[in-house]
Design an enzyme around this catalytic site. Structure first.
Site, short mmCIF file in Angstrom:
data_model
loop_
_atom_site.label_atom_id
_atom_site.label_comp_id
_atom_site.label_asym_id
_atom_site.label_seq_id
_atom_site.Cartn_x
_atom_site.Cartn_y
_atom_site.Cartn_z
CE LYS A 13 -2.56 -0.66 3.67
NZ LYS A 13 -2.08 -2.00 4.08
NE ARG A 88 -4.59 -0.63 9.77
CZ ARG A 88 -3.55 -0.11 9.11
NH1 ARG A 88 -3.62 1.10 8.62
NH2 ARG A 88 -2.46 -0.82 8.95
NE ARG A 127 6.71 -2.95 5.61
CZ ARG A 127 5.38 -2.90 5.64
NH1 ARG A 127 4.70 -2.70 4.54
NH2 ARG A 127 4.75 -3.08 6.78
NE ARG A 161 5.73 -0.38 9.90
CZ ARG A 161 4.54 -0.38 9.30
NH1 ARG A 161 4.40 0.15 8.09
NH2 ARG A 161 3.49 -0.89 9.89
NE ARG A 172 1.30 -4.50 10.86
CZ ARG A 172 2.39 -4.35 10.09
NH1 ARG A 172 3.53 -4.89 10.46
NH2 ARG A 172 2.32 -3.67 9.00
P1 AMP Z 1 0.47 1.07 8.61
O1 AMP Z 1 1.68 1.90 8.42
O2 AMP Z 1 -0.71 1.55 7.78
O3 AMP Z 1 0.72 -0.41 8.43
O4 AMP Z 1 0.01 1.26 10.14
C1 AMP Z 1 0.84 0.85 11.20
C2 AMP Z 1 0.04 0.77 12.49
O5 AMP Z 1 -0.48 2.05 12.80
C3 AMP Z 1 -1.15 -0.15 12.46
O6 AMP Z 1 -0.80 -1.52 12.69
C4 AMP Z 1 -1.99 0.44 13.59
O7 AMP Z 1 -1.47 0.08 14.84
C5 AMP Z 1 -1.76 1.93 13.40
N1 AMP Z 1 -2.76 2.51 12.47
C6 AMP Z 1 -2.53 3.05 11.25
N2 AMP Z 1 -3.68 3.46 10.68
C7 AMP Z 1 -4.66 3.17 11.57
C8 AMP Z 1 -6.08 3.32 11.57
N3 AMP Z 1 -6.71 3.86 10.53
N4 AMP Z 1 -6.75 2.92 12.67
C9 AMP Z 1 -6.13 2.40 13.74
N5 AMP Z 1 -4.81 2.20 13.79
C10 AMP Z 1 -4.07 2.58 12.72
#
Ligand code: AMP
Length: 218
Positions: A13, A88, A127, A161, A172
């Protein structure tokens, strides 16, 4: 254009969003990047989010929705945006719909990136991400930086990360199936979803995505 990008962790993404946003001249808004920026700046919001993120859980809706709306209110998002990682869950999708309605705007499409689960784990484990705000994404096998550990784009340091470990990734994925997948049906009811395969070289996936998004405009 106003677009939402959905897909499991590791679907690419972030990578695709960066290219698509550039091609479409709209800002790439990633709630994950916003949380990570808050964590590295040591803000109160970052402190609230960190434990949830490290466990691979969702940050509570109240905090997330307020942060996303704040970002959407900024001037550069007035004419369009590409949302990556938000909404999400269905509650966030409903909050986004309410926000759009208040502002007299609507989504043009929801791009669903499909990828087999075995591939997801491989992608995430390799990654590496740039520490700088650009947050460029590399992969130790699939998208090697020219110099190990250094971002090709800005020379920043690449890191793994905290939530890219195997145990967290598994959680996740569970969270994705339980909480996030239902938003695909939610948006299907609004006839907004286009699904593409996220397999193959990055530029091919970007092309597939651009073609699919163009079809939503027709
Ligand atoms: P990402 O970089 O999109 O994979 O997001 C990393 C982490 O940030 C996720 O596993 C959640 O813990 C948190 N996070 C990101 N976007 C959201 C969202 N829309 N709602 C809740 N938690 C989020």
């Amino acid at each position: 254009m106003r677009i939402v990008l959905v897909g499991p962790p590791g679907a690419g993404k972030g990578t695709q969003a960066a290219y698509l946003a550039k091609n479409l001249s709209i800002p790439h808004i990633s709630t994950g990047d916003l949380f990570r920026a808050n964590i590295s700046q040591g803000t109160e919001l970052g402190k609230q989010a960190k434990a949830f993120m490290d466990a691979g859980d969702l940050v509570p809706d109240e905090v997330t929705i307020a942060m996303a709306e704040d970002r959407l209110d900024q001037a550069d998002a007035a004419e369009g945006f590409l949302l990556d990682g938000f909404p999400r869950n269905v509650n966030q999708a409903q909050a986004l719909d309410a926000y759009l309605e208040r502002n007299g705007i609507s989504l043009d499409g929801v791009l669903d990136l499909e990828v087999p689960e075995a591939e997801v784990v491989k992608r995430i484990a390799g990654r590496r991400i740039c520490r700088n705000r650009s947050a460029h994404v590399f992969h130790i096998e699939y998208k090697k930086p020219k110099v190990d550990g250094v971002c090709d784009e800005c020379g920043g340091e690449l890191y793994q990360r905290d939530d890219d470990t195997e145990a967290t990734v598994r959680n996740r994925l569970e969270v994705y199936h339980r909480e996030t997948e239902p938003i695909i049906d939610y948006y299907k009811r609004q006839d907004l979803v286009v699904t593409i395969s996220a397999l193959g070289p990055v530029p091919e996936v970007t092309q597939r995505a651009m073609d699919a998004l163009r079809r939503t405009e027709e």
